[in-house]
Write an enzyme that holds these catalytic residues in place. Structure first.
Site, short mmCIF file in Angstrom:
data_model
loop_
_atom_site.label_atom_id
_atom_site.label_comp_id
_atom_site.label_asym_id
_atom_site.label_seq_id
_atom_site.Cartn_x
_atom_site.Cartn_y
_atom_site.Cartn_z
N GLU A 168 9.45 -8.32 2.24
CA GLU A 168 10.60 -7.79 1.50
C GLU A 168 11.92 -8.47 1.88
O GLU A 168 12.83 -7.84 2.43
CB GLU A 168 10.70 -6.28 1.70
CG GLU A 168 9.59 -5.52 1.00
CD GLU A 168 9.86 -4.03 0.92
OE1 GLU A 168 10.98 -3.60 1.26
OE2 GLU A 168 8.94 -3.29 0.51
N GLU A 201 2.05 -3.17 -0.54
CA GLU A 201 2.54 -1.83 -0.22
C GLU A 201 2.63 -1.02 -1.50
O GLU A 201 3.04 -1.52 -2.54
CB GLU A 201 3.94 -1.84 0.42
CG GLU A 201 4.00 -2.31 1.84
CD GLU A 201 5.41 -2.19 2.43
OE1 GLU A 201 6.19 -1.33 1.94
OE2 GLU A 201 5.74 -2.95 3.34
#
Length: 487
Positions: free
Chosen positions: A205, A393
């Site tokens: 991320e 995720e």
């Protein structure tokens, strides 16, 4: 409203004279002949689909001062007054550093096929560079061996936000030197783990740790840089990815695959009509122009550079060549949608803001939009011809409450997972090349600046005693894995 029949109408429609004996038999069924309840039809996933879960080093490990680990920016940030909820830190977190064997058994009891963990850079290189710390690497050797003994494939993320503080003191991601330091660290870890670990992700991320940490100041290191500074940090992050890909290829054992885990903006057509779908595809490329698009294309889009003008990042052709280094797979972290509609502007699309009434999970930012798990991998595969995708995720926060009997009935999380996985099945059934799914998260853990106020785990953790208790969502996920599908 009830339909009202006159006696004459009733007689005309259902009079005994009009019903043959055979017809009567279809209206009545003896109790003894009641059919047994049938099992629901399963939406099955392809054989070999990898069901996993994920955690991150600073969020679960604890043991921040043990075995030679150096401080990270999150140690510094969380110990700074007013930066985190209730002053919470990751000093102990889930104590996974000492309890990893117990946690691997939790994974095994779920039937997990794979587990995504991250390596703490300051455990392996306490100063960020220089001499490696063998005790730090030893922990990950033990973890990997324990996973393999449980028949669980390890997937390794090399950076999940815990930058060594010594590197931040020298400029952190504002400095190109950090990108090169990351590559050296990534190559070293891959060289030592790739005899057993076959999938490596460079950074997790980038858009989160750059934008929230260096632009908004809400995460470590807590800076609020001007646009030009943020854009340069963003460039150094994707450069670290590219240099890391090259370093892993140079040092890993044959057969290792390399990718990343990025929370690409999941643009979703607000209505599934051709014009809105086309708009969502355009938006996917441009909304992710500073990160995933630059990596997959080895260039910044013209619109991205034009938008930033004089604040655009400074880079060289060599930078872009490294950034565009081919990857073997793409990991997508998918939580919430960004709805898009067709528009007659030059861009061809417009984002649709969520109304105040839009449903969300316990975290206000986590808007519920299951179709994000369909469109994000679908659009990524179409845009860049990606052959191997993982959902690295996906999960949800919940206001988990332990009953007097010790149960946690997180029905909202089960609802969230069921609906999102239904949309993932839709994608896979259409041939989108998603090979596996990592549920976030295995455990309740340290949720960054939110501390311990928000729980994302499918196992409840009593942070005072470190007792782990499976939630209803763990039982749900166990059934999904066992059947390789869902109703």
């Amino acid at each position: 409203m009830l339909n009202r029949f006159s006696r004459r109408t009733f007689a005309r429609l259902f009079g005994a004279a009009t019903l043959a004996p055979a017809a009567l038999s279809t209206l009545t069924t003896p109790a003894s002949a009641e059919p047994a309840p049938s099992s629901p039809t399963l939406r099955r996933f392809p054989q070999g689909f990898l069901w996993g879960s994920a955690t991150a080093s600073y969020q679960v490990e604890g043991a921040v001062n043990e075995d030679g680990r150096g401080p990270s920016i999150w140690d510094t940030f969380s110990h700074t007054s007013g930066k985190t909820n209730n002053g919470d830190t990751g000093d102990t977190a889930d104590d996974h550093y000492h309890r990893y064997k117990e946690d691997v058994q939790l994974m095994k009891s779920l039937g997990l096929k794979t587990y995504r963990f991250s390596v703490a850079w300051p455990r392996v290189f306490p100063q960020g560079t220089g001499t490696p710390n063998p005790k730090g690497l030893d922990f990950y050797n033990r973890l990997v061996d324990e996973l393999l003994a449980a028949n669980i494939q390890p997937y390794c993320t090399l950076f999940h936000w815990d930058l060594p503080q010594t590197l931040e003191d020298k400029g952190g991601w504002q400095s190109r030197d950090t990108s090169e330091a990351f590559a050296n660290y990534a190559g070293y870890v891959a060289e030592h783990l790739s005899d057993r670990v076959k999938h490596f992700m460079t950074l997790n991320e980038m858009s989160s740790f750059v934008d929230i940490g260096y632009r908004d100041g809400r995460h470590a290191p807590g800076l609020t840089l001007p646009p030009a500074g943020v854009n340069q940090v963003r460039h150094h992050a994707i450069l670290a990815h590219g240099l890391g890909v090259q370093a892993i290829r140079a040092h890993a054992k044959p057969g290792a695959k390399i990718g990343l885990a990025e929370n690409a903006s999941a643009t979703v057509p607000v209505i599934e009509t051709p014009e809105h779908i086309a708009a969502a595809a355009k938006a996917y490329r441009e909304a992710n122009a500073g990160y995933l698009t630059a990596i997959m294309e080895g260039r910044y889009t013209d619109a991205y550079l034009a938008h930033h003008g004089a604040d655009a990042p400074k880079f060289t052709p060599a930078d872009m060549k490294a950034i565009g280094s081919p990857v073997d797979f793409v990991g997508l972290n998918v939580y919430t949608p960004s709805y898009v509609r067709a528009d007659d502007s030059p861009a061809g699309f417009a984002h649709v803001p969520a109304p105040k009434s839009y449903p969300h999970m316990m975290s206000n930012w986590l808007h519920v939009g299951p179709e994000a798990l369909y469109w994000s991998p679908k659009l990524a595969a179409q845009l860049w011809n990606i052959k191997e995708i993982y959902i690295t995720e996906n999960g949800a926060s919940s206001a988990d409450v332990v009953t007097p009997e010790g149960h946690i009935y997180d029905s909202d999380r089960v609802m969230y997972l069921r609906n999102y996985l239904t949309q993932l099945h839709r994608a896979v059934a259409e041939g989108v090349p998603v090979r596996g799914y990592f549920l976030w998260s295995l455990l309740d853990n340290y949720e960054w600046a939110d501390g311990y106020a928000y729980r994302f785990g499918i196992h409840y953790v009593d942070f005072a005693t470190q007792k782990r208790t499976p939630k209803m969502s763990a039982n749900f996920y166990r059934e999904v894995i066992a059947s390789n599908g869902l109703a």
